[in-house]
Write a protein that holds these residues in place. Structure first.
Motif, short mmCIF file in Angstrom:
data_model
loop_
_atom_site.label_atom_id
_atom_site.label_comp_id
_atom_site.label_asym_id
_atom_site.label_seq_id
_atom_site.Cartn_x
_atom_site.Cartn_y
_atom_site.Cartn_z
N ARG A 154 0.58 -33.12 24.98
CA ARG A 154 0.11 -31.85 25.50
C ARG A 154 1.19 -31.22 26.37
N VAL A 252 -1.09 -23.52 26.68
CA VAL A 252 -1.48 -24.90 26.37
C VAL A 252 -1.13 -25.19 24.91
N GLU A 254 -1.34 -28.37 22.34
CA GLU A 254 -2.06 -29.64 22.37
C GLU A 254 -2.09 -30.30 21.01
N GLU A 443 -8.47 -26.72 32.85
CA GLU A 443 -7.40 -27.53 32.26
C GLU A 443 -6.80 -28.43 33.35
#
Lengths: 445, 445
Positions: A154, A252, A254, A443
């Motif tokens: 991530r 983000v 991931e 998050e």
């Protein structure tokens, strides 16, 4: 002084970054020669108007409007024009003529990356783009080389300085979005047209570049889910602070274990970040990239986001790398082959959410709300009410404020985005819900 | 599956890191092949005792005591034995046989770096050592490549996890040095013999490696000024906290403009770091390297310091780089030529200091102390007394605590270390000073 071989460097564009690069190439010529093993001779600067005033003091004879001729005679071409065209055409021309290219053009790479990298592969040229990912923060080489034997799980990045400056001042000073934006524009932190920053377009371009690199998968800009920060207001900031969070615009990227195999998700949105997370203490216009890798664990790369001279540092690092490669006979460090993981649409992503609702003050409200969430496969982790004199047991009853309206803040367990958004529609339609105040993703918990 | 060329990888040592490297080489073989462009075939592991129990589940037939034969047949040699010999001999043998080498051996590089790098230069081999500088934190490539076009001014590193763990717990819990050390040993964060960590030897080795890289200058370990943390006690921690600082063991690598030209200083000592500095929030056994560069500004690299699997990530990144270089025909990214800046002795370094004194309670004490400092060319920035019911104007008089002893905390402007240490001797000899409680340097202000 060592008698170095000369390499001809062409610069395209002389804006804030280009002027700095040109100035540093000349001021630090001896030192750069020692680092590169070759003298980096700036042979020309292609601009639209050679007579325009420049930030740096550069000889008029370096400037030309003829980019094509300049490129043809160069060993290394630095593209700092920005935008798609004519940058794309010039970059492809440089690659075609056998030059190595350095670019800070995130818009171009995010939209035409595959075309450019393929053109480079075909002729054995190299494309360097450290400055396109997170300004001056060295993130490309760590991702491409240092973590090449690891598996990135991530990336959470604060990759846009303008929005971080705005959100940070809203958080620390309780300021209003509009006021801070106006000040940021006055200080030069935000453009006159701030859309690219505040709507997350700039961050989305960087997310596409970072994800492509981290997951060895070509991520087109259209595959990046993008939300900006214009909906973030003072009450949301205050509520986040009270709950132990700060709101940050995050990119983000991931890796998702997805039944048959890995997939990836790339998204940009304002999210609640726990105060104790290292990203929460990234203040002002600074950037940071937080990387979680299978073996290396948590890493963070922090520094100034943009700025002419900071970005120039990243560009010059690339120029030195390109020069070393030329000296070594043009054989470069091979790029990774591609993994080409599937990219999930935002609906298939799971995260935690914080849902804030204004509800009518009557018995059974919470039961109704909880029922809707449960039907929607969204599991409740916490419930709180933000009314000042509320009961200390929010699950027992929903306390009313003097206006007869109570506010419910629901923290969820991980839920599927698709389930969540359908559930939010049902909540908004429900008789007991007056208004869905905000839905924010959490998050870094 | 792509039909890749095979590269023969020899591993020397199978301790915590070596076992992880061996296990990951086998578990992630397909993925590593895609990254490297070659299959990385682990052909053997040289150890002293092939029958000793290992952390990872590895086939017995891989183990051998015959390092020499193993090295001769290898394309890439990974040295994870640690210590000087036989690691040095094996590494030189590997280089001599034409292999690229990867090592995490900071002791070896800090003491025999020049010999090893020169041997590699002579045969065109490459030495990779990401894991030797700051564990899993990718710092080598950023310093060597990304910042190659910039000029590093200063590095401040928290590069030893054990001491950061100890100091962090002393700071956050008010714990005693001895108690925390004992717990760190029980948890495996500290060795049974903790000398290398708590006396700063480990940090000094890393400082030598980082400074060599950042300043393109060979920094021998003996040129690194080194102080450990054994003198740090609870009262010093408390006083630091009250004054808005936290005590960290720092590796400081600094470029000093020194009249005729640049010089450098490399030193390891516990220092006061302002609470708001990014290094102050590096908790537990984590490491961080804060880099100030002329153009890039402030950068920070943060992550887990040591640990078998984290370090293995850095080692494998190097193995992939070495493999890509082999595939490209052995032509690597050229190392920088040397700048060979002079290295200043600690006496010639200037920093700020915090001096804590116990003084007798009588009029004129401060005047005497201030006079000694002034004669010693040490300029006072702040004076405070730590006695609880002290006058609010410490410069007017020195208040006494019930025992008749007052405590003075003096913050200085930047002063020359040589002047400072001579001044401290004169303070200690003075009639009005009962005891020099502590002298700490302040970094990052």
């Amino acid at each position: 002084m060592t008698d170095y071989r000369r390499l001809r460097v062409a610069l395209l564009g002389a804006g804030a970054v280009g002027s700095q690069v040109a100035a540093l190439l000349r001021q630090h010529a001896d030192e750069l020669a020692d680092r590169a093993g070759a003298r980096l001779e700036l042979v020309g600067i292609a601009v639209r108007n050679p007579d325009a005033p420049r930030e740096a003091d550069l000889p008029r004879e370096l400037f030309t409007t003829d980019a094509e001729t300049l490129i043809l005679g160069a060993d290394i071409v630095i593209e700092l024009m920005g935008g798609i065209e004519p940058a794309r055409t010039s970059l492809l021309q440089a690659i075609g003529s056998g030059a190595d290219v350095v670019t800070a053009n995130k818009a171009l790479l995010a939209t035409h990356g595959p075309e450019i990298f393929e053109a480079a592969d075909q002729v054995g040229a190299q494309v360097y783009y450290e400055a396109a990912a997170a300004g001056a923060i060295p993130i490309i080489r760590p991702l491409r080389d240092s973590l090449a034997g690891d598996r990135v799980q991530r990336i959470m990045g604060i990759v846009n300085g303008t929005t971080n400056y705005i959100l940070d001042r809203m958080d620390t000073e309780g300021a209003d979005f509009g006021d801070v934006l106006a000040q940021a524009q006055a200080l030069g932190y935000a453009e006159a047209d701030p859309t690219a920053d505040i709507e997350g377009y700039d961050a989305a371009q960087k997310a596409a570049i970072l994800a492509s690199l981290a997951f060895h998968t070509s991520v087109p800009l259209e595959a990046v889910h993008r939300e900006g920060i214009t909906a973030i207001d003072k009450p949301m900031m205050d509520a986040a602070r009270k709950a132990g969070y700060v709101i940050k615009l995050l990119a983000v990227c991931e890796r998702v274990v997805n039944g048959s195999g890995d997939a990836i998700s790339v998204r940009v949105y304002p999210a609640l970040v726990p105060r104790e997370h290292p990203l929460a203490s990234v203040h002002g216009a600074n950037n940071a990239v937080f990387v979680q890798a299978e073996a290396a664990g948590n890493l963070m790369f922090y520094g100034a986001g943009a700025g002419g001279v900071q970005t120039a540092s990243a560009v010059l690092g690339d120029v030195v790398s390109a020069a070393r490669r030329h000296i070594a006979g043009g054989v470069g460090v091979g790029e990774s082959t591609r993994a080409n993981l599937p990219i999930l649409p935002i609906g298939h992503v799971t995260t935690q959410y914080q849902i804030t609702l204004e509800v009518t003050d009557q018995p059974g409200v919470l039961a109704t709300v909880a029922g809707i969430l449960s039907e929607g496969r969204v599991s409740i982790a916490t419930v709180e009410q933000t009314v000042a004199d509320a009961s200390t047991d929010p699950l027992a009853r929903v306390a009313a404020d003097p206006t007869g309206v109570a506010r419910l803040v629901i923290g969820t367990h991980k839920a599927l985005e698709q389930d969540l958004s359908e559930t939010v529609v049902r909540l908004a339609d429900s008789d007991v819900v007056d208004r869905v105040v905000s839905v924010l993703r959490v998050e870094g918990d």
